[in-house]
Motif scaffolding. Structure first.
Motif, PDB file in Angstrom:
ATOM      1  N   ALA A  56       0.835  -1.197   0.000  1.00 17.07           N
ATOM      2  CA  ALA A  56       0.000   0.000   0.000  1.00 17.07           C
ATOM      3  C   ALA A  56       0.871   1.250   0.000  1.00 17.07           C
ATOM      4  CB  ALA A  56      -0.921  -0.006   1.219  1.00 17.07           C
ATOM      5  N   ALA A  57       0.601   2.161  -0.909  1.00 16.61           N
ATOM      6  CA  ALA A  57       1.418   3.370  -1.062  1.00 16.61           C
ATOM      7  C   ALA A  57       0.717   4.575  -0.462  1.00 16.61           C
ATOM      8  CB  ALA A  57       1.708   3.607  -2.546  1.00 16.61           C
ATOM      9  N   LEU A  58       1.515   5.520   0.003  1.00 17.27           N
ATOM     10  CA  LEU A  58       1.026   6.811   0.484  1.00 17.27           C
ATOM     11  C   LEU A  58       1.516   7.900  -0.466  1.00 17.27           C
ATOM     12  CD1 LEU A  58       1.718   6.540   4.328  1.00 17.27           C
ATOM     13  CD2 LEU A  58      -0.431   6.125   3.127  1.00 17.27           C
ATOM     14  N   PRO A  59       0.862   9.052  -0.468  1.00 15.78           N
ATOM     15  CA  PRO A  59       1.331  10.158  -1.327  1.00 15.78           C
ATOM     16  C   PRO A  59       2.780  10.535  -1.000  1.00 15.78           C
ATOM     17  CG  PRO A  59      -0.852  10.624  -0.446  1.00 15.78           C
ATOM     18  CD  PRO A  59      -0.377   9.384   0.244  1.00 15.78           C
ATOM     19  N   LYS A  60       3.516  10.961  -2.009  1.00 17.36           N
ATOM     20  CA  LYS A  60       4.927  11.282  -1.822  1.00 17.36           C
ATOM     21  C   LYS A  60       5.131  12.410  -0.819  1.00 17.36           C
ATOM     22  CE  LYS A  60       6.908   9.652  -6.170  1.00 17.36           C
ATOM     23  NZ  LYS A  60       7.705  10.026  -7.375  1.00 17.36           N
ATOM     24  N   TYR A  64       7.552  12.464   2.495  1.00 20.50           N
ATOM     25  CA  TYR A  64       8.549  13.513   2.711  1.00 20.50           C
ATOM     26  C   TYR A  64       8.333  14.187   4.059  1.00 20.50           C
ATOM     27  CZ  TYR A  64       9.686  13.052  -2.255  1.00 20.50           C
ATOM     28  OH  TYR A  64      10.078  12.568  -3.475  1.00 20.50           O
ATOM     29  N   PHE A  65       7.081  14.413   4.419  1.00 21.43           N
ATOM     30  CA  PHE A  65       6.761  15.042   5.695  1.00 21.43           C
ATOM     31  C   PHE A  65       7.229  14.162   6.859  1.00 21.43           C
ATOM     32  CE2 PHE A  65       3.724  15.360   9.253  1.00 21.43           C
ATOM     33  CZ  PHE A  65       3.977  16.662   9.660  1.00 21.43           C
ATOM     34  N   TYR A  66       6.958  12.856   6.777  1.00 19.18           N
ATOM     35  CA  TYR A  66       7.376  11.937   7.837  1.00 19.18           C
ATOM     36  C   TYR A  66       8.897  11.924   7.978  1.00 19.18           C
ATOM     37  CZ  TYR A  66       2.604  10.056   7.671  1.00 19.18           C
ATOM     38  OH  TYR A  66       1.246   9.909   7.715  1.00 19.18           O
ATOM     39  N   ASN A  67       9.608  11.906   6.874  1.00 17.44           N
ATOM     40  CA  ASN A  67      11.069  11.903   6.929  1.00 17.44           C
ATOM     41  C   ASN A  67      11.610  13.188   7.548  1.00 17.44           C
ATOM     42  OD1 ASN A  67      12.536   9.505   5.473  1.00 17.44           O
ATOM     43  ND2 ASN A  67      10.718   9.900   4.235  1.00 17.44           N
ATOM     44  N   THR A  68      10.995  14.303   7.208  1.00 19.54           N
ATOM     45  CA  THR A  68      11.436  15.588   7.753  1.00 19.54           C
ATOM     46  C   THR A  68      11.241  15.648   9.262  1.00 19.54           C
ATOM     47  OG1 THR A  68      10.849  16.676   5.669  1.00 19.54           O
ATOM     48  CG2 THR A  68      11.144  18.085   7.604  1.00 19.54           C
ATOM     49  N   LEU A 530       8.199   7.462  12.201  1.00 24.23           N
ATOM     50  CA  LEU A 530       9.226   6.436  12.017  1.00 24.23           C
ATOM     51  C   LEU A 530       8.616   5.148  11.455  1.00 24.23           C
ATOM     52  CD1 LEU A 530      12.049   5.187  12.428  1.00 24.23           C
ATOM     53  CD2 LEU A 530      11.396   4.717  14.797  1.00 24.23           C
ATOM     54  N   ILE A 531       7.467   4.746  11.998  1.00 22.29           N
ATOM     55  CA  ILE A 531       6.810   3.523  11.525  1.00 22.29           C
ATOM     56  C   ILE A 531       6.447   3.650  10.048  1.00 22.29           C
ATOM     57  CG2 ILE A 531       4.848   1.977  11.836  1.00 22.29           C
ATOM     58  CD1 ILE A 531       6.867   1.932  14.118  1.00 22.29           C
ATOM     59  N   GLN A 532       5.950   4.820   9.654  1.00 25.93           N
ATOM     60  CA  GLN A 532       5.580   5.006   8.243  1.00 25.93           C
ATOM     61  C   GLN A 532       6.808   4.977   7.341  1.00 25.93           C
ATOM     62  OE1 GLN A 532       2.855   4.633   7.059  1.00 25.93           O
ATOM     63  NE2 GLN A 532       1.185   5.531   8.227  1.00 25.93           N
ATOM     64  N   VAL A 533       7.921   5.502   7.823  1.00 22.49           N
ATOM     65  CA  VAL A 533       9.162   5.431   7.038  1.00 22.49           C
ATOM     66  C   VAL A 533       9.611   3.976   6.890  1.00 22.49           C
ATOM     67  CG1 VAL A 533      11.614   6.047   7.038  1.00 22.49           C
ATOM     68  CG2 VAL A 533       9.899   7.763   7.653  1.00 22.49           C
ATOM     69  N   ILE A 534       9.478   3.194   7.978  1.00 18.40           N
ATOM     70  CA  ILE A 534       9.829   1.774   7.903  1.00 18.40           C
ATOM     71  C   ILE A 534       8.922   1.053   6.919  1.00 18.40           C
ATOM     72  CG2 ILE A 534       9.977  -0.370   9.213  1.00 18.40           C
ATOM     73  CD1 ILE A 534      10.513   1.318  11.711  1.00 18.40           C
ATOM     74  N   LYS A 535       7.618   1.323   7.000  1.00 17.54           N
ATOM     75  CA  LYS A 535       6.662   0.665   6.108  1.00 17.54           C
ATOM     76  C   LYS A 535       6.927   1.031   4.651  1.00 17.54           C
ATOM     77  CE  LYS A 535       2.801   0.006   9.304  1.00 17.54           C
ATOM     78  NZ  LYS A 535       2.545  -1.412   8.999  1.00 17.54           N
TER      79      LYS A 535
END
Length: 589
Positions: A56-60, A64-68, A530-535
């Protein structure tokens, strides 16, 4: 979940000057890296959490927001720890652990981790000399007489152990090997297991442990560590040999094969453990040709490990993440961010240490044409108990002989409970029963089973229908919320063993009670990112490992299809004949 290079580690209690029980002194025989040693097997269970929506993909812009957010939070927590380290370098409680470091930095260095300092500072020349000699003689034998290379491993390993620990220690090791080999000839699985566990327990209980420790000659600094490391891993290897011999239908393995397996020097003192069936096949392989670019990859891995060692040593000059948790008075005055960051960075450091030490030994074994257990999975990439472990060797051993053997397909709740209880029971004997180990084992065993119970519960109606009705992206977001709380359970349960019970209780109180609601919400939101970045990383890896099949090209219509009434009528009929795909099934896949 959690244990000198490759498979044993010193416990957090050896960083902490507080007195502990004897079992906590022997944690060089795998205290923390044993990790949720049983849990890798759990990942094979058909949990909906794993099988559904991994692509399952999330918008880019959301990624980017999660990584920031994650990068800013890491930088912010690091700045707090750096400030505390700089202002507390001269504290009296740090005299034994914070010592003068590299001249170039003009700062003191955190030397609280004896294991790291032993490997890469105090005794690095001795370790490097022993491993270099092994590589040299193994290479010469592989070139001149490759069919005898396993014998060369045995002879060199015996001489190295004899030189470092004395002939009485070698006699003790041989006696255990002969005992378990004799039991294996009976080919009764439970008898081999009971004998092995009783032998292992003899290194955890008085007066047996003191009597056996008397077989070691000399009084050098590594005596205690090498004794427990060599004996503990010897018993585990002998048990693997005995259990594999029970499975062999035609005849028995030769005792010489057991000695070759046990006295392979890179694995002898520090692990990792490779099960006998794998070692036997690989060590006796006659074809020693390497894959394309294999030596290049081995060289690159060696350079990476060297680079990581230098980076960690540099960071120890600026962040005293190992010494600070031992000073409870200082901890009580730290900010919430500094305390939470300390807990997280302690786990990350322990994974880095495990990866480097396993990596150094695995590099040597790969030069010997072996395929050792892979390095542990990064703690930053873990958010479920079913994937948490710090030592893949111990993990694979426990899965093969206990967890998977008793748990079957890991679908039945009762079978899973029995399998996890037995697995953690063996782990407690391996680590040595004491208060910290028992608490650690209880919480991790509960967490592993609770994941299965929760997965079973939410796979029932009406929850399954609710999830099927929502979009995959929304399902991923909701699952990430639950995984956020799971992540901090894993962190708290493991810093309990890595540092101390008091430090774990302080972090839990500050995170859940004293810091509620502001600190709790902010930390959980950062963890959610962090969890979303891992996923997202898992999603990309899944697309590489199992790319979506391309749709088959539509068949070209016959030339007269446009003018023929028969063709015009056949087209709708063919379309109607095609089966309609079940959207629920597609989504689940």
């Amino acid at each position: 979940m959690s244990p000198l290079p490759g498979g044993s580690s010193l416990s957090g209690s050896q960083r902490d000057p507080q007195p502990t029980l004897r079992c906590a002194d022997a944690e060089h025989i795998n205290f923390l890296r044993v990790g949720n040693c049983c849990v890798q097997g759990a990942s094979s269970a058909p949990l909906v959490r794993v099988t559904m929506g991994i692509k399952a993909a999330l918008p880019k812009y959301e990624i980017y927001f999660y990584n920031t957010v994650l990068c800013l939070a890491m930088f912010w927590a690091s700045s707090w720890i750096f400030e505390v380290s700089s202002s507390s370098a001269n504290r009296k409680t740090f005299k034994t652990s914070v010592k003068p470091g590299w001249y170039y930095f003009g700062r003191k260095m955190d030397t609280a981790d004896f294991e790291w300092m032993m490997w890469f500072s105090t005794f690095r020349e001795h370790i490097l000399f022993a491993l270099s000699g092994h590589v040299l003689f193994a290479k010469i034998c592989s070139m001149l007489a490759p069919q005898y290379r396993s014998l060369v491993y045995l002879v060199y390993g015996l001489l190295a152990v004899w030189t470092s620990m004395g002939w009485t220690y070698v006699t003790l090791i041989l006696s255990h090997c002969i005992l378990l080999y004799s039991i294996s000839l009976v080919k009764i699985r439970w008898l081999c297991f009971v004998t092995g566990l009783c032998t292992l327990a003899s290194f955890k209980c008085e007066p047996f442990v003191s009597w056996q420790a008397g077989f070691v000659e000399g009084d050098f600094e590594l005596r205690h560590i090498l004794f427990y490391g060599g004996c503990g891993f010897t018993i585990m290897r002998c048990m693997s040999f005995a259990l594999e011999n029970c499975e062999r239908k035609d005849g028995n393995y030769n005792i010489l094969e057991l000695l070759k397996y046990n006295f392979y020097l890179p694995f002898f003192y520090f692990g990792p453990i490779m099960t006998f069936d794998k070692f036997y096949v690989q060590a006796n392989k006659s074809d020693l040709t390497r894959k394309e670019r294999e030596m290049w990859n081995i060289s690159v891995q060696g350079l990476i490990h060297l680079g990581v060692i230098l980076v960690v040593d540099v960071l120890f000059h600026f962040m005293y993440i190992l010494s600070i948790p031992s000073d409870m008075k200082l901890l009580k005055h730290l900010s919430d961010w500094a305390l939470v960051g300390l807990a997280y960075f302690n786990l990350v450091y322990d994974w880095v240490k495990a990866a480097v030490m396993f990596g150094v030994i695995n590099t040597v074994s790969r030069l010997d044409h072996l395929d050792p257990p892979k390095p542990p999975k990064c703690i930053t990439m873990l958010y479920v108990f079913a994937e948490t472990h710090f030592d893949r060797g111990i993990n694979e051993w426990l899965c093969k002989y206990v967890y998977d053997y008793l748990g079957g397909k890991h679908e039945n709740v009762v079978e899973e409970l029995v399998a996890t209880l037995c697995t953690f029971g063996v782990t407690i004997i391996w680590l040595g029963p004491c208060e910290v180990v028992l608490i650690w084992a209880f919480f991790n065993c509960f967490g592993l089973n609770f994941e299965l119970w929760t997965a079973k519960f939410f796979s029932m109606e009406p929850f399954a229908s609710f999830e099927m009705a929502m979009s995959e992206a929304m399902s991923r977001r909701i699952r990430a919320i639950f995984n956020t709380f799971n992540f901090w359970c894993i962190v708290l349960y493991n810093i309990l063993a890595l540092n101390s019970l008091d430090f774990s209780k302080l972090v839990a109180k500050r995170l859940l009670f004293k810091g509620f609601p502001i600190t709790t919400i902010i930390v959980m939101f950062v963890t959610y990112c962090l969890i979303q970045v891992i996923k997202e990383r898992e999603r990309r890896q899944a697309l590489i490992d199992d790319p979506d099949p391309l749709p088959p090209p539509a068949p070209a219509p016959p030339p007269n299809a446009a003018t023929s009434p028969t063709g015009a009528a056949a087209a709708p009929a063919a379309a109607a004949a095609q089966p309609v795909a079940d959207p629920s099934k597609e989504k689940a896949e």
